[in-house]
Structure formats: C-alpha cells, structure tokens
Design a protein around this motif. Sequence first.
Motif, PDB file in Angstrom:
ATOM      1  N   ALA B 166       0.845  -1.187   0.000  1.00 42.38           N
ATOM      2  CA  ALA B 166       0.000   0.000   0.000  1.00 42.38           C
ATOM      3  C   ALA B 166       0.879   1.234   0.000  1.00 42.38           C
ATOM      4  CB  ALA B 166      -0.908   0.002   1.226  1.00 42.38           C
ATOM      5  N   LEU B 167       0.371   2.275  -0.656  1.00 40.70           N
ATOM      6  CA  LEU B 167       0.993   3.600  -0.564  1.00 40.70           C
ATOM      7  C   LEU B 167      -0.084   4.512   0.004  1.00 40.70           C
ATOM      8  CD1 LEU B 167       2.934   4.122  -3.926  1.00 40.70           C
ATOM      9  CD2 LEU B 167       3.895   4.239  -1.628  1.00 40.70           C
ATOM     10  N   ALA B 168       0.250   5.267   1.011  1.00 34.57           N
ATOM     11  CA  ALA B 168      -0.779   6.104   1.642  1.00 34.57           C
ATOM     12  C   ALA B 168      -0.263   7.529   1.784  1.00 34.57           C
ATOM     13  CB  ALA B 168      -1.139   5.541   3.017  1.00 34.57           C
ATOM     14  N   HIS B 169      -1.129   8.474   1.427  1.00 33.52           N
ATOM     15  CA  HIS B 169      -0.750   9.872   1.623  1.00 33.52           C
ATOM     16  C   HIS B 169      -1.446  10.397   2.868  1.00 33.52           C
ATOM     17  CE1 HIS B 169      -4.537   9.755  -0.345  1.00 33.52           C
ATOM     18  NE2 HIS B 169      -4.685  11.070  -0.460  1.00 33.52           N
ATOM     19  N   TRP B 170      -0.837  11.367   3.478  1.00 32.33           N
ATOM     20  CA  TRP B 170      -1.467  11.976   4.643  1.00 32.33           C
ATOM     21  C   TRP B 170      -0.933  13.391   4.814  1.00 32.33           C
ATOM     22  CZ3 TRP B 170       0.999  13.413   9.319  1.00 32.33           C
ATOM     23  CH2 TRP B 170       2.373  13.066   9.397  1.00 32.33           C
ATOM     24  N   ARG B 171      -1.645  14.159   5.607  1.00 31.85           N
ATOM     25  CA  ARG B 171      -1.206  15.528   5.854  1.00 31.85           C
ATOM     26  C   ARG B 171      -1.611  15.928   7.260  1.00 31.85           C
ATOM     27  NH1 ARG B 171      -3.376  19.465   1.574  1.00 31.85           N
ATOM     28  NH2 ARG B 171      -1.542  18.909   0.361  1.00 31.85           N
ATOM     29  N   PHE B 172      -0.693  16.578   7.931  1.00 29.69           N
ATOM     30  CA  PHE B 172      -0.964  17.075   9.291  1.00 29.69           C
ATOM     31  C   PHE B 172      -1.885  18.292   9.206  1.00 29.69           C
ATOM     32  CE2 PHE B 172       0.312  20.053  12.695  1.00 29.69           C
ATOM     33  CZ  PHE B 172      -0.072  19.305  13.789  1.00 29.69           C
ATOM     34  N   ALA B 195      -7.349   6.066   3.159  1.00 28.28           N
ATOM     35  CA  ALA B 195      -8.035   4.954   3.831  1.00 28.28           C
ATOM     36  C   ALA B 195      -7.047   3.857   4.193  1.00 28.28           C
ATOM     37  CB  ALA B 195      -9.144   4.406   2.939  1.00 28.28           C
ATOM     38  N   THR B 196      -5.949   3.773   3.445  1.00 21.61           N
ATOM     39  CA  THR B 196      -4.967   2.713   3.698  1.00 21.61           C
ATOM     40  C   THR B 196      -3.936   3.092   4.754  1.00 21.61           C
ATOM     41  OG1 THR B 196      -3.755   3.618   1.834  1.00 21.61           O
ATOM     42  CG2 THR B 196      -5.063   1.647   1.413  1.00 21.61           C
ATOM     43  N   PHE B 197      -4.024   4.339   5.253  1.00 25.32           N
ATOM     44  CA  PHE B 197      -2.956   4.812   6.137  1.00 25.32           C
ATOM     45  C   PHE B 197      -2.890   4.052   7.463  1.00 25.32           C
ATOM     46  CE2 PHE B 197      -1.384   7.663   9.493  1.00 25.32           C
ATOM     47  CZ  PHE B 197      -0.169   8.042   8.959  1.00 25.32           C
ATOM     48  N   LEU B 198      -4.021   3.965   8.162  1.00 21.95           N
ATOM     49  CA  LEU B 198      -3.993   3.305   9.474  1.00 21.95           C
ATOM     50  C   LEU B 198      -3.661   1.810   9.358  1.00 21.95           C
ATOM     51  CD1 LEU B 198      -6.911   5.256  11.161  1.00 21.95           C
ATOM     52  CD2 LEU B 198      -4.482   5.393  11.724  1.00 21.95           C
ATOM     53  N   PRO B 199      -4.237   1.086   8.375  1.00 22.48           N
ATOM     54  CA  PRO B 199      -3.836  -0.326   8.214  1.00 22.48           C
ATOM     55  C   PRO B 199      -2.344  -0.495   7.944  1.00 22.48           C
ATOM     56  CG  PRO B 199      -5.830   0.121   6.986  1.00 22.48           C
ATOM     57  CD  PRO B 199      -5.349   1.446   7.495  1.00 22.48           C
ATOM     58  N   TYR B 295       3.611   7.598   2.774  1.00 18.27           N
ATOM     59  CA  TYR B 295       4.220   6.431   3.405  1.00 18.27           C
ATOM     60  C   TYR B 295       3.804   5.202   2.616  1.00 18.27           C
ATOM     61  CZ  TYR B 295       5.338   9.002   7.705  1.00 18.27           C
ATOM     62  OH  TYR B 295       5.849   9.876   8.619  1.00 18.27           O
ATOM     63  N   GLY B 296       4.638   4.188   2.645  1.00 17.45           N
ATOM     64  CA  GLY B 296       4.267   2.957   1.957  1.00 17.45           C
ATOM     65  C   GLY B 296       4.717   1.755   2.742  1.00 17.45           C
ATOM     66  N   ARG B 297       4.111   0.618   2.433  1.00 15.67           N
ATOM     67  CA  ARG B 297       4.582  -0.642   3.019  1.00 15.67           C
ATOM     68  C   ARG B 297       5.040  -1.542   1.892  1.00 15.67           C
ATOM     69  NH1 ARG B 297       4.583  -3.903   7.444  1.00 15.67           N
ATOM     70  NH2 ARG B 297       3.550  -2.430   8.815  1.00 15.67           N
ATOM     71  N   LEU B 298       6.304  -1.930   1.935  1.00 12.71           N
ATOM     72  CA  LEU B 298       6.859  -2.783   0.881  1.00 12.71           C
ATOM     73  C   LEU B 298       6.200  -4.151   0.923  1.00 12.71           C
ATOM     74  CD1 LEU B 298      10.689  -2.071   1.246  1.00 12.71           C
ATOM     75  CD2 LEU B 298       9.145  -1.169  -0.487  1.00 12.71           C
ATOM     76  N   ARG B 299       6.000  -4.713  -0.262  1.00 16.61           N
ATOM     77  CA  ARG B 299       5.560  -6.096  -0.330  1.00 16.61           C
ATOM     78  C   ARG B 299       6.647  -6.991   0.250  1.00 16.61           C
ATOM     79  NH1 ARG B 299       1.070  -6.922  -3.190  1.00 16.61           N
ATOM     80  NH2 ARG B 299       0.766  -5.257  -4.698  1.00 16.61           N
TER      81      ARG B 299
END
Lengths: 131, 445
Positions: B166-172, B195-199, B295-299
């Motif tokens: 997953a790749l997730a964008h976020w902003r403070f 939506a993928t950020f918290l997971p 942020y992302g999570r590598l496979r």
Amino acid sequence: LCHHYHRPILSGKATATLKEKNNVWQGTLALMVLKTLDGLGPMHGYGIARRIEQISDDLLSVNQGTLYPVLLKLEQEGCIAPEWKETENRRQAKFYRLTRTGRRQLRAQAGHWDETAAIMAKFLALGEQSP
Amino acid sequence: MRRLRALARKLLALFDRREDELTAEIESHLEMQAADNMKTGVSPQEARQQAIQKFGHVEFVKEAYREQRGLAIVETLAADVRYALRGFRRKPLFALTAILTLALAIGGNSAIFSMIRTVLLRPLPWPDPDRLVIVWETNLKQGTSRANPSSANFFDWRERTHSFEALAHWRFVYFNLSGNARFAPERVQGARVAATFLPLFGARPVLGRGFHDDEDQPGRDRVAILCHGFWQRRFGGSRDLLGRQIQIDGESVTVVGVLPPEFQMRVMNRDLDVYLPFAYDRRQLSREDHSLNVYGRLRGGVSLARAEAEMNSVAERLEQEFPATNRDWRVHLVTLPEAAVANSRPILLTLLVSVGIVLLIACVNIANLMLSRTNARFREFAVRLAIGGSRGRVIRQLLTESLMLGVLGGAAGLLLAYWALPLLRLRVGYLGCREQANFGSTLWS
C-alpha cells in the motif's frame, strides 16, 4: 594471640607431625564424639573430652576451641540432640544424645575410616615386603 | 539432607546472636574440671585456675563456635558493611565526593543509555517496521533531496507500481472542533489520511471500524476516527459516541472508530487526536504542489533498492509525459526506522561517548581519592595485621568499602537519571513517534 587460634584441635604426641591436618582431625574428632556417645549414652562436653583423653591414654588432649564447634556442627546436622540435665554431682550441664541420624552417620563414618586405615596399612606395608 | 538441615540452622542462627547458653555450657565445663582437679588435693582457687588454663582462651572458643554457628561469610560481610559505613560517617567529605562523582557519571550514562535504547535499539511499535518506507521526491538539479511528493505524481505511482502493499498519503492538520452546551470549542491536532494509512501501521480500532476504501473520495469523507487519549479526555470514553456527529471545521462529521491506546502518532510532542479521510478531487491534482506526506509498506521480499528503482522508472516515464513539471524529479525511499533515528543518531552517539569519557574520568578521580585515603590509613592496617587480622581479611574489608561506595554511587546515579530523563527528552525522528525515552521501561524491561 593468633598462634593460639590456629592451634591444632588435638595436641600431644599423636599430633606432633600432623599439625597442618586440621580438616582430617576435625572429621576424626566428630567420629570420636559420635562413638563416645554411642558407647556411654548421653554425655556433656566435659565428659566427652575426658573420655577421649582417657581412651587415648592421655596421648590426645582435646582442644575445647574445636570440641564445642564440632558439637555444634553435629547438632546442626541433626546427629546429636542437646538437653540440659543435672549431673550426678547435682550440677546443670548440657548433655548430648546420639540421634538416629547420628547413629547412621557413625556407622558410615566408621566404615569409611576402617577402609582408609586398611588401605593405608597395606600401602605402608609394601616397602617392608620387598626391600 | 544432613547438609541442608545444617544450612537451615545456620541461616536461622544469623538472626539469633544470643550466647547465654554457650556461656553457661562453658561455665559448667569449667566447674566440672575444677571439681575433678580438687580431687588431687589442690585448693579451690588453684583448681579453678588450672581448669581455666586447661580450657584455653574462652574468647577463642567462642569465636570458633560463632564461626561454626552462622554463615561466617555473611556475618563478616555484614560487619564489614557496618564498618565501612562508620568510616564514611567519620570522613563524610571523602564519601560524599566519591559518591557524588560516581552518581554524576553513572546517572549521565544511564540517562543517555535509556534514550539510546528507546530511540536506536528498540524496534518501532508497528508490525514489520522495516517494510515501512517514507517516499520523498528529489530533484538534484534543483538542489532538493527531500521534497514532499505532489498529489498527481502520488496517484500515478499508486497505479503504476507493484512493489508496495500500500501507498498512503497523509497531511498534518489543525482542526477546529466546535463546542456545544457541554464542551468549549477546541483546536485539535489531526491528520487527513488515506483509507490505507492506518492499516499500514497495523492500527485496528478498538471501537467501531477503520475507514472504508471509498471514504477517501470527495463527498464521502465526513467520518472521523479518534485517538484513544482524545476520546477519553474530551468525551470521557463514552461508547455512545460511535455514530454520533461532531462538528469539525464547521462540518458535521460522524465518529466511526476509536484507536487502541497503544497506537500513537506524536507530532510536536502531542498525539494526533483526530483522523479524517484525505479526499482528493482527481480533477484538481497538481504536479507542482509538493505538499503531501507519502508512506508505503513494501511487499514481502521486495528490497528497498528494488522498490526505489521501480519508482524511478515510473518517475522517468512521468518526466517524458510531463516534461514541463516533472523534469529531473526522481524518488528516494527511506525506511521509517531509519528516518526515525537519522537525525538523532549522531547526537546520541556523541553523547554516549562523552558520558563514557566522563565515567572514565570519574573512575580515575575516585581511584586517586582512594589511594590518598589508603595512605592515610596505613597505621590502621598495620595495627590490624599486628593483632592477628589476616591479609586477606584486610583486603576483603577494603573491597567491601569500595563496593559500598559503588553501590551508593550507583543508587544515587539511578535516582539522578530518573530525575534528569524528563529534562532530556529530545524531539527525535520523523513523526516524533519515539521522542519519549521512557526510563522505567528502558532500564528494566
């Protein structure tokens, strides 16, 4: 002062050449105490000391600095049990009685001592047989 | 069994120091000996005298008896400790100097090590933290090595790469939480997140649910997830809050979930209180507005280098497609654990070396102090040896004294570290997620 402290537990002719063997003698004294109590029944420290000296024809003199710790050690191990009683001269004294554990210990130690003595005797006889 | 019983008796004897019985036993021994002596016809005084002579020195008998009675090592140790403490009280300046020196050195070392362990050694509190990466855009021609990604590029990466779970964008964001009859209005810290950020961080709400995949679409984003601390503080941990509406930035937002207490994202020393979906109108994406955090999570099995290479091949294609905006823009990946410590590692290691040197200097100082004190005590040792103290016994006494200094200094040092650590809390790392160097859990966990 400290010379006194390190004095061997048994002094006299028998120990003249064995001054350094404190440990051996401590074990030996414990065995003598057990055997004395086994033969004479409950006995106080003074009586035990006198008895050992008599039996050795006064060759051994028992050092109280070791006798009482040895009595305490045997008591801690459960080999003897103390009890304050009156002597025949109507004095209070602390008598020590051989317990069952003590009797077992006496048999084991006596056997061990016999073995050691026999081995040593054989060993020392070797030289005499084949000069 | 016999030995065990003897040991138990000896242990008990440590707490029973009475000697009346031994004294009585010795007295009765002397009396009997004297009585026997009198049979040889000597006077009572003479008989008593002989008895005492034959018995030997009463004090030595008692001493030997004591040695057999208890555990000699424990008893002499206790005596040595008492003696050492008396010595310290007699020379308080020496003791105080040594203890304070040790306390400063040990305290500094414990405090710094606590931080190092929390920050550098302990893994981040998320599953497989090594697979979490931060995505930066770089443009070396423009001199930028760490730019925030732009939104259009982010969505292109997300569609064209395969290295990430997953790749997730976020902003403070600061949100304005409207007040009502019960609460005052409040400005809270929060984040707009994919939506993928918290997971990504393995965060599962303890109450309610996470964001649905389609909730980061415009128009469906009126939902909020609260962090546990904020839920407790503002809403008293009320479970009725789920499904209710709160007013955020003047809009009604439905609370759908509460995060577990152990999940914390700290920014500026405060937990993020509120999470809202990060909705993007895909028609208004920009390639020039570099303002997202990604942020992302590598496979599993995909290396950082391979993921970065794939990202860069996408970036090169984007460069060809959009030369006006994407010229020379590339991608750089940093794992989250690395990012968390990159800033603080040199500082902490420098500090570690410094306090290490301080400890060495302290030891040298104390060695000097001890040496001069020992010289001054030469007479004492001479006397002890002369009246029969063995050399080993004197050495043991001195070791016990040093040990006491060490123990006292160490205890004072730990107190000092405990007290100093809150002052030392550094802001370290990305998201500041590990800035709390927790003393207790660090030294003893």
